[in-house]
Design a protein around this motif. Structure first.
Motif, PDB file in Angstrom:
ATOM      1  N   LYS A 190       9.310   0.310  -4.816  1.00 30.69           N
ATOM      2  CA  LYS A 190       7.957   0.680  -5.204  1.00 30.69           C
ATOM      3  C   LYS A 190       6.984   0.451  -4.054  1.00 30.69           C
ATOM      4  O   LYS A 190       6.141   1.320  -3.752  1.00 30.69           O
ATOM      5  N   ASP A 191       7.077  -0.716  -3.406  1.00 27.28           N
ATOM      6  CA  ASP A 191       6.150  -1.034  -2.316  1.00 27.28           C
ATOM      7  C   ASP A 191       6.382  -0.148  -1.101  1.00 27.28           C
ATOM      8  O   ASP A 191       5.430   0.257  -0.424  1.00 27.28           O
ATOM      9  N   LEU A 192       7.642   0.142  -0.814  1.00 27.91           N
ATOM     10  CA  LEU A 192       7.952   1.038   0.299  1.00 27.91           C
ATOM     11  C   LEU A 192       7.392   2.440   0.041  1.00 27.91           C
ATOM     12  O   LEU A 192       6.807   3.068   0.934  1.00 27.91           O
ATOM     13  N   THR A 193       7.598   2.916  -1.169  1.00 32.02           N
ATOM     14  CA  THR A 193       7.103   4.248  -1.522  1.00 32.02           C
ATOM     15  C   THR A 193       5.590   4.323  -1.355  1.00 32.02           C
ATOM     16  O   THR A 193       5.047   5.294  -0.813  1.00 32.02           O
ATOM     17  N   HIS A 194       4.900   3.275  -1.797  1.00 37.06           N
ATOM     18  CA  HIS A 194       3.441   3.245  -1.683  1.00 37.06           C
ATOM     19  C   HIS A 194       3.003   3.214  -0.226  1.00 37.06           C
ATOM     20  O   HIS A 194       2.111   3.978   0.187  1.00 37.06           O
ATOM     21  N   LEU A 195       3.622   2.327   0.572  1.00 37.69           N
ATOM     22  CA  LEU A 195       3.236   2.202   1.982  1.00 37.69           C
ATOM     23  C   LEU A 195       3.519   3.487   2.751  1.00 37.69           C
ATOM     24  O   LEU A 195       2.686   3.944   3.547  1.00 37.69           O
ATOM     25  N   LEU A 196       4.668   4.101   2.512  1.00 37.35           N
ATOM     26  CA  LEU A 196       5.026   5.308   3.250  1.00 37.35           C
ATOM     27  C   LEU A 196       4.212   6.512   2.787  1.00 37.35           C
ATOM     28  O   LEU A 196       3.959   7.435   3.568  1.00 37.35           O
ATOM     29  N   SER A 197       3.808   6.501   1.520  1.00 38.52           N
ATOM     30  CA  SER A 197       2.915   7.560   1.054  1.00 38.52           C
ATOM     31  C   SER A 197       1.574   7.488   1.771  1.00 38.52           C
ATOM     32  O   SER A 197       1.007   8.520   2.175  1.00 38.52           O
ATOM     33  N   ARG A 198       1.070   6.273   1.951  1.00 42.69           N
ATOM     34  CA  ARG A 198      -0.167   6.100   2.693  1.00 42.69           C
ATOM     35  C   ARG A 198       0.023   6.516   4.156  1.00 42.69           C
ATOM     36  O   ARG A 198      -0.860   7.150   4.745  1.00 42.69           O
ATOM     37  N   LEU A 199       1.173   6.170   4.730  1.00 45.34           N
ATOM     38  CA  LEU A 199       1.451   6.549   6.114  1.00 45.34           C
ATOM     39  C   LEU A 199       1.456   8.067   6.257  1.00 45.34           C
ATOM     40  O   LEU A 199       0.919   8.607   7.234  1.00 45.34           O
ATOM     41  N   THR A 200       2.040   8.754   5.305  1.00 44.75           N
ATOM     42  CA  THR A 200       2.076  10.215   5.361  1.00 44.75           C
ATOM     43  C   THR A 200       0.661  10.794   5.383  1.00 44.75           C
ATOM     44  O   THR A 200       0.351  11.693   6.167  1.00 44.75           O
ATOM     45  N   GLY A 201      -0.212  10.239   4.547  1.00 46.28           N
ATOM     46  CA  GLY A 201      -1.600  10.704   4.536  1.00 46.28           C
ATOM     47  C   GLY A 201      -2.310  10.405   5.843  1.00 46.28           C
ATOM     48  O   GLY A 201      -3.046  11.249   6.369  1.00 46.28           O
ATOM     49  N   TRP A 202      -2.088   9.208   6.382  1.00 44.96           N
ATOM     50  CA  TRP A 202      -2.725   8.855   7.656  1.00 44.96           C
ATOM     51  C   TRP A 202      -2.230   9.755   8.776  1.00 44.96           C
ATOM     52  O   TRP A 202      -3.008  10.157   9.647  1.00 44.96           O
ATOM     53  N   LEU A 203      -0.931  10.075   8.764  1.00 46.66           N
ATOM     54  CA  LEU A 203      -0.373  10.940   9.802  1.00 46.66           C
ATOM     55  C   LEU A 203      -0.951  12.346   9.708  1.00 46.66           C
ATOM     56  O   LEU A 203      -1.232  12.981  10.734  1.00 46.66           O
ATOM     57  N   GLU A 204      -1.115  12.844   8.498  1.00 47.51           N
ATOM     58  CA  GLU A 204      -1.681  14.185   8.331  1.00 47.51           C
ATOM     59  C   GLU A 204      -3.091  14.250   8.898  1.00 47.51           C
ATOM     60  O   GLU A 204      -3.460  15.207   9.585  1.00 47.51           O
ATOM     61  N   ARG A 205      -3.890  13.221   8.633  1.00 47.67           N
ATOM     62  CA  ARG A 205      -5.250  13.197   9.155  1.00 47.67           C
ATOM     63  C   ARG A 205      -5.264  12.916  10.654  1.00 47.67           C
ATOM     64  O   ARG A 205      -6.122  13.435  11.385  1.00 47.67           O
ATOM     65  N   TYR A 206      -4.303  12.122  11.110  1.00 49.97           N
ATOM     66  CA  TYR A 206      -4.212  11.820  12.541  1.00 49.97           C
ATOM     67  C   TYR A 206      -3.922  13.086  13.340  1.00 49.97           C
ATOM     68  O   TYR A 206      -4.450  13.265  14.451  1.00 49.97           O
ATOM     69  N   GLN A 207      -3.101  13.966  12.784  1.00 50.39           N
ATOM     70  CA  GLN A 207      -2.787  15.220  13.468  1.00 50.39           C
ATOM     71  C   GLN A 207      -4.014  16.118  13.593  1.00 50.39           C
ATOM     72  O   GLN A 207      -4.049  17.023  14.438  1.00 50.39           O
ATOM     73  N   GLN A 208      -5.023  15.864  12.770  1.00 52.68           N
ATOM     74  CA  GLN A 208      -6.272  16.617  12.856  1.00 52.68           C
ATOM     75  C   GLN A 208      -7.324  15.878  13.684  1.00 52.68           C
ATOM     76  O   GLN A 208      -8.466  16.318  13.764  1.00 52.68           O
TER      77      GLN A 208
END
Length: 306
Positions: free
Chosen positions: A230-248
């Motif tokens: 559960k904690d991994l899923t939450h942390l990696l979901s946040r990472l995915t969002g940060w990466l998407e915005r970082y690419q912009q």
């Protein structure tokens, strides 16, 4: 953890953050996917996303202090020594040339039969520097075990530490190494979570005159496994969002201004946290008006081109 000279940081350096050649070119720093993540990278990400950006995406690093670098080098040498010994290769010359290695290795040999024995009647097999990779939530989670001992009944993940066992083990229990290592083993093997244990061996006592190996064992079970998922899923979901915005072009978020993370971070200047840190320190100290002086803001000093 403080023992950054262990093999996990070597994973970061040798395997790298990037896994293939499908580069994304429109981010501030090109990314490739899938991204590999080790326990040390998860710890950085959880502690401060902006530090993860600087260290693991942009590959920035401040030089280590000489004492810290020497401790890291000694830790690396000890892990190499243990790997060589477990492979049945001679280690006498390595031990004789380094008194510190000799001290740690003597502490290990004093309890080696206990360390290398599993319960039960079935014979055990062991592998030093055992690596595994788990595809999870679009990322590749990479672990390297100092030693994996297993038989048909149970499995033990052993990790060597060249610093004293902490008096308060809570931070060890919360560390991503303690959580990720058994999680990946359970996900990539037939062992149920309650058949897996994570065991740290600390080979430097707080009393330097009587060094000894000290054990810290963490039992694993299904409840912990599902919480980690559960904690991994939450942390990696946040990472995915940060990466998407970082690419912009949007940087990763920073920790709150009052966080103690900035007090010991080498990126405090880059993140414009030095002024706040200095103000906080000054507010906690008496002021000598006669000898008080002020330094210019580092952000206002023009860069000198060499």
């Amino acid at each position: 953890m403080n023992d950054q000279a262990d093999k996990n940081d070597q994973v970061d350096k040798t395997v790298g953050l990037l896994a293939n050649e499908n580069a994304v070119s429109f981010s501030p720093y090109p990314l490739t996917f899938p991204i590999r993540l080790s326990q040390s990278q998860l710890n950085r990400l959880a502690a401060c996303p902006r530090k993860f950006q600087h260290t693991d995406l942009e590959q920035l690093a401040a030089p280590s202090e000489p004492d810290q670098q020497e401790r890291q080098n000694q830790g690396t040498r000890f892990h190499l020594l243990m790997q060589q010994w477990l492979l049945g290769l001679p280690v006498e010359s390595l031990v004789q040339e380094d008194p510190q290695l000799q001290t740690w290795f003597s502490a290990f040999m004093a309890v080696a039969p206990k360390i290398l024995t599993l319960g039960g009647d079935r014979p055990a097999w062991g592998q030093s520097e055992h690596s595994r990779t788990l595809a999870f939530e679009g990322y590749l989670l990479t672990v390297v075990y100092d030693l994996l001992l297993a038989n048909g009944q149970q499995a033990q993940i052993l990790d060597w530490k060249t610093y004293p066992r902490p008096q308060n083990p809570r931070w060890l229990l919360q560390n991503w190494q303690t959580r990720l290592y058994p999680f990946v083993l359970a996900e990539t093997s037939d062992y149920d979570p309650d058949r897996i244990a994570m065991i740290y061996w600390f080979f430097e006592s707080s009393n330097e005159q009587t060094p000894e190996a000290r054990r810290f064992s963490v039992a694993y079970d299904t409840m912990q496994h599902e919480q980690t998922r559960k904690d991994l899923t939450h942390l990696l979901s946040r990472l995915t969002g940060w990466l998407e915005r970082y690419q912009q072009g949007e940087p990763f978020p920073q920790v709150p201004l009052a966080s103690k993370e900035c007090d010991r971070c080498s990126f405090a200047i880059r993140c414009d946290r030095v002024t706040f840190r200095d103000e906080k320190e000054q507010s906690q100290q008496p002021i000598d008006q006669e000898n008080a002086f002020s330094l210019p803001n580092l952000a206002d000093i023009q860069e000198v081109v060499l």
